[in-house]
Design a protein around this motif. Structure first.
Motif, PDB file in Angstrom:
ATOM      1  N   GLN A   1       0.853  -1.198   0.000  1.00 33.87           N
ATOM      2  CA  GLN A   1       0.000   0.000   0.000  1.00 33.87           C
ATOM      3  C   GLN A   1       0.885   1.242   0.000  1.00 33.87           C
ATOM      4  O   GLN A   1       1.755   1.384   0.860  1.00 33.87           O
ATOM      5  CB  GLN A   1      -0.877   0.011   1.260  1.00 33.87           C
ATOM      6  N   ILE A   2       0.672   2.120  -0.983  1.00 33.84           N
ATOM      7  CA  ILE A   2       1.449   3.369  -0.995  1.00 33.84           C
ATOM      8  C   ILE A   2       0.511   4.582  -0.954  1.00 33.84           C
ATOM      9  O   ILE A   2      -0.678   4.487  -1.249  1.00 33.84           O
ATOM     10  CB  ILE A   2       2.416   3.459  -2.213  1.00 33.84           C
ATOM     11  N   MET A   3       1.079   5.702  -0.586  1.00 35.99           N
ATOM     12  CA  MET A   3       0.355   6.975  -0.572  1.00 35.99           C
ATOM     13  C   MET A   3       1.345   8.072  -0.971  1.00 35.99           C
ATOM     14  O   MET A   3       2.442   8.141  -0.403  1.00 35.99           O
ATOM     15  CB  MET A   3      -0.216   7.249   0.826  1.00 35.99           C
ATOM     16  N   ALA A   4       0.950   8.887  -1.968  1.00 35.77           N
ATOM     17  CA  ALA A   4       1.851   9.946  -2.454  1.00 35.77           C
ATOM     18  C   ALA A   4       1.126  11.283  -2.423  1.00 35.77           C
ATOM     19  O   ALA A   4      -0.037  11.377  -2.830  1.00 35.77           O
ATOM     20  CB  ALA A   4       2.300   9.627  -3.875  1.00 35.77           C
ATOM     21  N   ASP A   5       1.806  12.326  -1.933  1.00 37.56           N
ATOM     22  CA  ASP A   5       1.191  13.656  -1.930  1.00 37.56           C
ATOM     23  C   ASP A   5       1.730  14.507  -3.078  1.00 37.56           C
ATOM     24  O   ASP A   5       2.585  14.050  -3.862  1.00 37.56           O
ATOM     25  CB  ASP A   5       1.357  14.343  -0.569  1.00 37.56           C
ATOM     26  N   SER A   6       1.262  15.734  -3.183  1.00 36.89           N
ATOM     27  CA  SER A   6       1.684  16.608  -4.293  1.00 36.89           C
ATOM     28  C   SER A   6       2.942  17.404  -3.945  1.00 36.89           C
ATOM     29  O   SER A   6       3.338  18.315  -4.670  1.00 36.89           O
ATOM     30  CB  SER A   6       0.543  17.570  -4.657  1.00 36.89           C
TER      31      SER A   6
ATOM     32  N   GLY B   1       5.895  15.753  -3.239  1.00 35.05           N
ATOM     33  CA  GLY B   1       7.042  14.874  -3.487  1.00 35.05           C
ATOM     34  C   GLY B   1       7.252  13.774  -2.460  1.00 35.05           C
ATOM     35  O   GLY B   1       8.250  13.060  -2.507  1.00 35.05           O
ATOM     36  N   ASN B   2       6.339  13.650  -1.497  1.00 32.70           N
ATOM     37  CA  ASN B   2       6.470  12.600  -0.478  1.00 32.70           C
ATOM     38  C   ASN B   2       5.707  11.336  -0.897  1.00 32.70           C
ATOM     39  O   ASN B   2       4.547  11.419  -1.291  1.00 32.70           O
ATOM     40  CB  ASN B   2       5.909  13.084   0.862  1.00 32.70           C
ATOM     41  N   VAL B   3       6.378  10.191  -0.809  1.00 33.71           N
ATOM     42  CA  VAL B   3       5.724   8.899  -1.070  1.00 33.71           C
ATOM     43  C   VAL B   3       6.043   7.970   0.097  1.00 33.71           C
ATOM     44  O   VAL B   3       7.212   7.789   0.449  1.00 33.71           O
ATOM     45  CB  VAL B   3       6.210   8.253  -2.391  1.00 33.71           C
ATOM     46  N   LEU B   4       5.003   7.394   0.696  1.00 34.79           N
ATOM     47  CA  LEU B   4       5.173   6.461   1.812  1.00 34.79           C
ATOM     48  C   LEU B   4       4.570   5.115   1.457  1.00 34.79           C
ATOM     49  O   LEU B   4       3.644   5.033   0.658  1.00 34.79           O
ATOM     50  CB  LEU B   4       4.466   6.977   3.070  1.00 34.79           C
TER      51      LEU B   4
ATOM     52  N   ARG C   1      10.781  -6.854   3.488  1.00 30.64           N
ATOM     53  CA  ARG C   1       9.704  -5.850   3.568  1.00 30.64           C
ATOM     54  C   ARG C   1      10.232  -4.478   3.134  1.00 30.64           C
ATOM     55  O   ARG C   1       9.570  -3.759   2.379  1.00 30.64           O
ATOM     56  CB  ARG C   1       9.168  -5.797   4.995  1.00 30.64           C
ATOM     57  N   GLU C   2      11.408  -4.124   3.615  1.00 28.90           N
ATOM     58  CA  GLU C   2      11.999  -2.829   3.275  1.00 28.90           C
ATOM     59  C   GLU C   2      12.319  -2.744   1.782  1.00 28.90           C
ATOM     60  O   GLU C   2      12.046  -1.732   1.128  1.00 28.90           O
ATOM     61  CB  GLU C   2      13.281  -2.607   4.100  1.00 28.90           C
TER      62      GLU C   2
ATOM     63  N   ILE D   1      -4.759  14.720   0.878  1.00 33.45           N
ATOM     64  CA  ILE D   1      -3.856  14.874  -0.273  1.00 33.45           C
ATOM     65  C   ILE D   1      -4.582  15.580  -1.416  1.00 33.45           C
ATOM     66  O   ILE D   1      -4.030  16.460  -2.081  1.00 33.45           O
ATOM     67  CB  ILE D   1      -3.305  13.494  -0.712  1.00 33.45           C
ATOM     68  N   ALA D   2      -5.855  15.198  -1.634  1.00 33.23           N
ATOM     69  CA  ALA D   2      -6.652  15.831  -2.697  1.00 33.23           C
ATOM     70  C   ALA D   2      -6.863  17.318  -2.429  1.00 33.23           C
ATOM     71  O   ALA D   2      -7.020  18.112  -3.357  1.00 33.23           O
ATOM     72  CB  ALA D   2      -7.995  15.109  -2.825  1.00 33.23           C
ATOM     73  N   ARG D   3      -6.832  17.698  -1.142  1.00 35.68           N
ATOM     74  CA  ARG D   3      -6.960  19.124  -0.772  1.00 35.68           C
ATOM     75  C   ARG D   3      -5.624  19.860  -0.911  1.00 35.68           C
ATOM     76  O   ARG D   3      -5.552  21.059  -0.647  1.00 35.68           O
ATOM     77  CB  ARG D   3      -7.450  19.250   0.676  1.00 35.68           C
ATOM     78  N   GLY D   4      -4.587  19.124  -1.266  1.00 34.99           N
ATOM     79  CA  GLY D   4      -3.277  19.748  -1.454  1.00 34.99           C
ATOM     80  C   GLY D   4      -2.365  19.693  -0.249  1.00 34.99           C
ATOM     81  O   GLY D   4      -1.285  20.287  -0.242  1.00 34.99           O
ATOM     82  N   GLU D   5      -2.788  18.978   0.795  1.00 34.15           N
ATOM     83  CA  GLU D   5      -1.974  18.898   2.014  1.00 34.15           C
ATOM     84  C   GLU D   5      -0.825  17.899   1.847  1.00 34.15           C
ATOM     85  O   GLU D   5      -0.911  16.948   1.062  1.00 34.15           O
ATOM     86  CB  GLU D   5      -2.849  18.476   3.202  1.00 34.15           C
ATOM     87  N   ALA D   6       0.227  18.124   2.614  1.00 30.47           N
ATOM     88  CA  ALA D   6       1.372  17.202   2.611  1.00 30.47           C
ATOM     89  C   ALA D   6       1.139  16.107   3.648  1.00 30.47           C
ATOM     90  O   ALA D   6       0.450  16.310   4.650  1.00 30.47           O
ATOM     91  CB  ALA D   6       2.654  17.965   2.940  1.00 30.47           C
ATOM     92  N   LEU D   7       1.706  14.926   3.388  1.00 31.84           N
ATOM     93  CA  LEU D   7       1.636  13.839   4.364  1.00 31.84           C
ATOM     94  C   LEU D   7       2.324  14.284   5.648  1.00 31.84           C
ATOM     95  O   LEU D   7       3.444  14.813   5.605  1.00 31.84           O
ATOM     96  CB  LEU D   7       2.315  12.580   3.811  1.00 31.84           C
ATOM     97  N   SER D   8       1.661  14.082   6.774  1.00 35.23           N
ATOM     98  CA  SER D   8       2.198  14.603   8.040  1.00 35.23           C
ATOM     99  C   SER D   8       3.197  13.664   8.698  1.00 35.23           C
ATOM    100  O   SER D   8       3.903  14.038   9.619  1.00 35.23           O
ATOM    101  CB  SER D   8       1.038  14.871   9.006  1.00 35.23           C
ATOM    102  N   MET D   9       3.244  12.396   8.234  1.00 35.26           N
ATOM    103  CA  MET D   9       4.169  11.438   8.847  1.00 35.26           C
ATOM    104  C   MET D   9       5.332  11.108   7.908  1.00 35.26           C
ATOM    105  O   MET D   9       5.266  11.371   6.716  1.00 35.26           O
ATOM    106  CB  MET D   9       3.433  10.164   9.265  1.00 35.26           C
ATOM    107  N   LYS D  10       6.371  10.537   8.477  1.00 35.44           N
ATOM    108  CA  LYS D  10       7.531  10.070   7.703  1.00 35.44           C
ATOM    109  C   LYS D  10       7.559   8.543   7.752  1.00 35.44           C
ATOM    110  O   LYS D  10       6.937   7.932   8.624  1.00 35.44           O
ATOM    111  CB  LYS D  10       8.828  10.631   8.320  1.00 35.44           C
ATOM    112  N   GLN D  11       8.298   7.935   6.830  1.00 40.87           N
ATOM    113  CA  GLN D  11       8.340   6.469   6.772  1.00 40.87           C
ATOM    114  C   GLN D  11       8.797   5.859   8.101  1.00 40.87           C
ATOM    115  O   GLN D  11       8.236   4.865   8.561  1.00 40.87           O
ATOM    116  CB  GLN D  11       9.273   6.010   5.639  1.00 40.87           C
TER     117      GLN D  11
END
Length: 480
Positions: free
Chosen positions: A211-216, A218-221, A251-252, A314-324
């Motif tokens: 499962q991945i999640m990417a914001d606008s 440049g962050n992808v987790l 896993r990594e 993310i659709a509202r343009g917010e950045a992901l608040s957590m890090k990997q």
């Protein structure tokens, strides 16, 4: 974002609306005439009928959905999964009408919607792929040459496909021509595109997805893996997270590979990168699903996140608040897709009336549900009724809780996959973790399930008789 339209039905529509309402966003449901009294219609703040029961007259009518969205001043559309969720034209239509499409950009949907284009996009990132050809083919003689080169068994796959359609395993050269013609015919019928490609068939594979999640920004987790190897007709029916076979190192590696796949197509939002894992724990890129998956709850539970909430932010343009490094696996989660299907009759749909419909409840049990007692299962759509999810501190605890939940899930009027689920969760191969995508072929038969069901029925009858006798004796006691 003040108002959200969910372009879907059933349990996923309610699932999305629950999060939207929690975030203070008004919800709009769309429905066909067959779903007029469905729970998702009642759950929404507003609801609009968009057509007759066949999905090509209702849930697949992007133009009608956009019309409703504009009329009701909707800010965003969530497509759920299925229907228009991976339709690049619909995503573009939303963009053209200044409506936020809660999903990836149309370009990413197009690239990952074609297995060949997806392979082309990711090959520059050194991601392992199953040996084969990366071009569409219809010439049987050329196919024979390629098959000899990579070695039998081979797998013929539809480029535009999914759900096992247009897919054929070929063990020997003499079967290649007939199987290839069948795959092309099936792919043309299902997707309007007969292009197929050939790759080495991985024996004893496990189906692992990330499962991945990417914001606008440049962050992808990645939110760890899901094990999806229990399948019938190449379609998933049981999923779990995490997988019982992945080491932290593997896993990594797979997580990093999934992030690279997302970056290869400039991805945005929630997506799933699917891999095959062979008997030696080598993994190979399979495809990317550019939407929320049916099995997303198991990832939410172990990662402690609400994936729909992240999609909306993310659709509202917010950045992901957590890090990997903030993300950790907590416990174990299982999911059984409860389909109105008859496991004693090749899992054929079992449409009908829900005479009795009682959900299991309790700590560690979650049911993403789209039906209620007294409803009919319509013949027009996928026969999934709900998703039964359990969570435990360990895999063993989650399994035992699932078996108990299945026993307490009371459905009468249609056949379901509940007895099949119980069979799997009690099976030694599943309990030990020693299984692959051939579980059903290796261990399951309708006769075995029928025999098990009859034994359970006899035990239940004996317990009932014993209880009756004990109750009768208790009633007599004061008179003695």
């Amino acid at each position: 974002m003040r108002k959200l339209l969910v372009a879907n039905r059933g349990e996923i529509a309610i699932r999305v609306m629950k999060t939207a309402q929690k975030m203070g966003i008004k919800t709009v449901a769309v429905f066909s005439t067959a779903d007029r009294n469905a729970p998702h219609v009642k759950f929404a703040d507003e609801a609009v009928c968009i057509g007759e029961p066949p999905s090509n007259q209702s849930y697949l009518r992007g133009d009608k959905i956009i019309e409703v969205a504009k009329k009701l001043h909707v800010d965003a559309i969530h497509p759920g999964y299925g229907f228009l969720s991976e339709n690049a034209s619909f995503a573009e239509l939303c963009e053209q009408n200044n409506i936020i499409f809660i999903g990836p950009r149309s370009k990413a949907i197009k690239i990952m919607g074609s297995k060949l284009a997806a392979k082309e996009a990711v090959k520059h990132y050194n991601i392992p792929m199953v040996p084969g050809i990366d071009e569409a083919i219809i010439d049987v003689s050329k196919a024979k040459e390629i098959a000899k080169e990579i070695g039998f068994p081979i797998l013929i796959k539809a480029s535009a496909g999914g759900g096992g359609k247009g897919m054929r395993v070929v063990d020997k050269e003499s079967d290649l021509e007939s199987q290839m013609n069948r795959a092309i015919s099936e792919a043309t019928s299902a997707f309007g595109d007969g292009s197929v490609f050939i790759e080495k068939y991985v024996t004893s594979p496990r189906h692992i997805e990330i499962q991945i999640m990417a914001d606008s920004h440049g962050n992808v987790l990645h939110f760890f893996e899901r094990e999806c190897s229990i399948q019938r007709r190449h379609q998933k029916v049981i999923e779990e997270a995490p997988s019982s076979v992945l080491t932290p190192e593997l896993r990594e590696k797979m997580g990093d590979a999934a992030i690279k796949v997302a970056k290869s197509c400039d991805y945005l939002g929630a997506g799933t990168v699917e891999f095959l894992l062979d008997a030696n724990h080598n993994f190979y890129f399979l495809e990317m699903n550019t939407r929320l998956q049916v099995e997303h709850p198991v990832s939410e539970i172990i990662a402690g996140v609400d994936l729909v909430e992240l999609q909306i932010k993310i659709a509202r343009g917010e950045a992901l608040s957590m890090k990997q490094e903030d993300l950790k696996i907590h416990g174990h989660a299982l999911e059984l897709r409860v389909y109105a299907e008859d496991p004693l009759n090749d899992f054929l749909p079992s449409v009908g009336h829900l005479d009795v419909y009682k959900l299991p409840v309790g700590e560690g049990i979650r049911v993403d549900n789209g039906f209620e007692e007294g409803m009919d299962i319509p013949i027009y759509y996928d026969p999934m009724i709900s998703k039964l999810i359990t969570y435990g501190k360990s895999r063993e605890e989650a399994i035992q809780l699932m078996i108990k939940a299945i026993d307490n899930y009371n459905i009468e009027g249609v056949k379901t996959t509940l007895p099949f689920g119980k069979y799997v969760f009690e099976h030694e191969a599943f309990v030990s973790g020693n299984f692959d995508t051939h579980f059903v072929k290796k261990y399951y038969s309708p006769e075995v399930l029928k025999q098990q069901t009859e034994i359970e029925a006899r035990i239940a009858a004996l317990i009932a008789v014993k209880q009756y006798v004990e109750d009768k004796n208790l009633v007599r006691l004061p008179n003695q």
